[in-house]
Design a protein around this motif. Sequence first.
Motif, mmCIF file in Angstrom:
data_model
loop_
_atom_site.group_PDB
_atom_site.id
_atom_site.type_symbol
_atom_site.label_atom_id
_atom_site.label_comp_id
_atom_site.label_asym_id
_atom_site.label_seq_id
_atom_site.Cartn_x
_atom_site.Cartn_y
_atom_site.Cartn_z
ATOM 1 N N GLN A 18 -0.701 0.662 -18.781
ATOM 2 C CA GLN A 18 0.659 0.185 -18.604
ATOM 3 C C GLN A 18 1.325 1.242 -17.732
ATOM 4 N N PRO A 19 1.252 1.059 -16.403
ATOM 5 C CA PRO A 19 1.584 2.145 -15.482
ATOM 6 C C PRO A 19 3.042 2.571 -15.486
ATOM 7 N N PHE A 20 3.209 3.824 -15.138
ATOM 8 C CA PHE A 20 4.500 4.463 -14.945
ATOM 9 C C PHE A 20 4.631 4.671 -13.446
ATOM 10 N N GLN A 26 13.010 7.304 0.651
ATOM 11 C CA GLN A 26 13.254 7.812 2.002
ATOM 12 C C GLN A 26 14.445 7.049 2.561
ATOM 13 N N LEU A 27 15.518 7.772 2.834
ATOM 14 C CA LEU A 27 16.769 7.139 3.225
ATOM 15 C C LEU A 27 16.925 7.075 4.735
ATOM 16 N N TYR A 28 17.173 5.876 5.215
ATOM 17 C CA TYR A 28 17.478 5.604 6.621
ATOM 18 C C TYR A 28 18.576 4.559 6.613
ATOM 19 N N GLN A 29 19.315 4.465 7.674
ATOM 20 C CA GLN A 29 20.343 3.431 7.768
ATOM 21 C C GLN A 29 19.948 2.477 8.870
ATOM 22 N N PRO A 30 19.925 1.171 8.735
ATOM 23 C CA PRO A 30 20.336 0.403 7.565
ATOM 24 C C PRO A 30 19.196 0.129 6.589
ATOM 25 N N PHE A 31 17.955 0.454 6.945
ATOM 26 C CA PHE A 31 16.831 0.189 6.044
ATOM 27 C C PHE A 31 16.398 1.482 5.376
ATOM 28 N N SER A 32 16.265 1.434 4.092
ATOM 29 C CA SER A 32 15.702 2.558 3.349
ATOM 30 C C SER A 32 14.437 2.049 2.698
ATOM 31 N N ARG A 33 13.577 2.965 2.302
ATOM 32 C CA ARG A 33 12.339 2.528 1.674
ATOM 33 C C ARG A 33 11.944 3.502 0.576
ATOM 34 N N ALA A 34 11.050 3.019 -0.264
ATOM 35 C CA ALA A 34 10.518 3.853 -1.335
ATOM 36 C C ALA A 34 9.017 3.630 -1.400
ATOM 37 N N ILE A 35 8.293 4.718 -1.459
ATOM 38 C CA ILE A 35 6.847 4.654 -1.663
ATOM 39 C C ILE A 35 6.633 4.697 -3.170
ATOM 40 N N LEU A 36 5.925 3.700 -3.694
ATOM 41 C CA LEU A 36 5.705 3.577 -5.127
ATOM 42 C C LEU A 36 4.339 4.146 -5.489
ATOM 43 N N ASN A 53 -4.920 3.791 -8.994
ATOM 44 C CA ASN A 53 -4.850 2.687 -8.046
ATOM 45 C C ASN A 53 -4.747 1.381 -8.812
ATOM 46 N N VAL A 54 -3.642 0.673 -8.606
ATOM 47 C CA VAL A 54 -3.435 -0.633 -9.222
ATOM 48 C C VAL A 54 -3.010 -1.614 -8.134
ATOM 49 N N SER A 55 -3.183 -2.889 -8.400
ATOM 50 C CA SER A 55 -2.831 -3.925 -7.427
ATOM 51 C C SER A 55 -1.373 -4.331 -7.593
ATOM 52 N N LEU A 56 -0.486 -3.394 -7.377
ATOM 53 C CA LEU A 56 0.947 -3.636 -7.422
ATOM 54 C C LEU A 56 1.553 -3.102 -6.125
ATOM 55 N N PRO A 57 2.776 -3.526 -5.784
ATOM 56 C CA PRO A 57 3.378 -3.078 -4.518
ATOM 57 C C PRO A 57 3.420 -1.556 -4.404
ATOM 58 N N SER A 58 3.174 -1.082 -3.190
ATOM 59 C CA SER A 58 3.205 0.360 -2.955
ATOM 60 C C SER A 58 4.357 0.773 -2.043
ATOM 61 N N LEU A 59 5.106 -0.198 -1.545
ATOM 62 C CA LEU A 59 6.224 0.091 -0.651
ATOM 63 C C LEU A 59 7.345 -0.900 -0.915
ATOM 64 N N ALA A 60 8.558 -0.388 -1.076
ATOM 65 C CA ALA A 60 9.736 -1.237 -1.233
ATOM 66 C C ALA A 60 10.706 -0.892 -0.115
ATOM 67 N N GLU A 61 11.063 -1.883 0.676
ATOM 68 C CA GLU A 61 12.045 -1.679 1.737
ATOM 69 C C GLU A 61 13.327 -2.394 1.357
ATOM 70 N N VAL A 62 14.444 -1.717 1.576
ATOM 71 C CA VAL A 62 15.740 -2.237 1.165
ATOM 72 C C VAL A 62 16.709 -2.121 2.331
ATOM 73 N N GLU A 84 12.034 -5.822 -8.812
ATOM 74 C CA GLU A 84 11.871 -7.218 -8.381
ATOM 75 C C GLU A 84 10.483 -7.446 -7.790
ATOM 76 N N MET A 85 10.062 -6.534 -6.932
ATOM 77 C CA MET A 85 8.765 -6.675 -6.277
ATOM 78 C C MET A 85 7.620 -6.592 -7.280
ATOM 79 N N ILE A 86 7.687 -5.646 -8.204
ATOM 80 C CA ILE A 86 6.636 -5.492 -9.213
ATOM 81 C C ILE A 86 6.595 -6.727 -10.116
ATOM 82 N N GLU A 87 7.774 -7.193 -10.531
ATOM 83 C CA GLU A 87 7.831 -8.324 -11.457
ATOM 84 C C GLU A 87 7.413 -9.644 -10.808
#
Length: 101
Positions: A18-20, A26-36, A53-62, A84-87
């Motif tokens: 049950q991963p954590f 990483q903050l940029y304007q207007p798109f920011s992203r997070a490496i999961l 290594n799990v088969s879940l999203p590894s990058l979220a762009e906002v 949202e992406m993981i779920e």
Amino acid sequence: MAIQVNTTVQTSDGFEVQPFCFLDIQLYQPFSRAILTYYKDQAAFVSGSSSVNVSLPSLAEVELTSGEFFGPNLATLIHEKAVEMIEEQTGPGTCVIVENI
């Protein structure tokens, strides 16, 4: 902040966890992203263990408005997008944002 995935996911090595999830934001304007990055559990993350290594999203762009980018809830917005992406793969209500780690 981090995300606790409260459903069993299989790693590439065949173990069930049950991963954590820790987000490297990483903050940029207007798109920011997070490496999961996923860990076996919160204790593995805190102790500095290797990620899994799990088969879940590894990058979220906002895409953020200026108000969101400079507002007080920036980290929460990015974590919510990651949830949202993981779920989408694990099902609704399977993730919880962990604020104090």
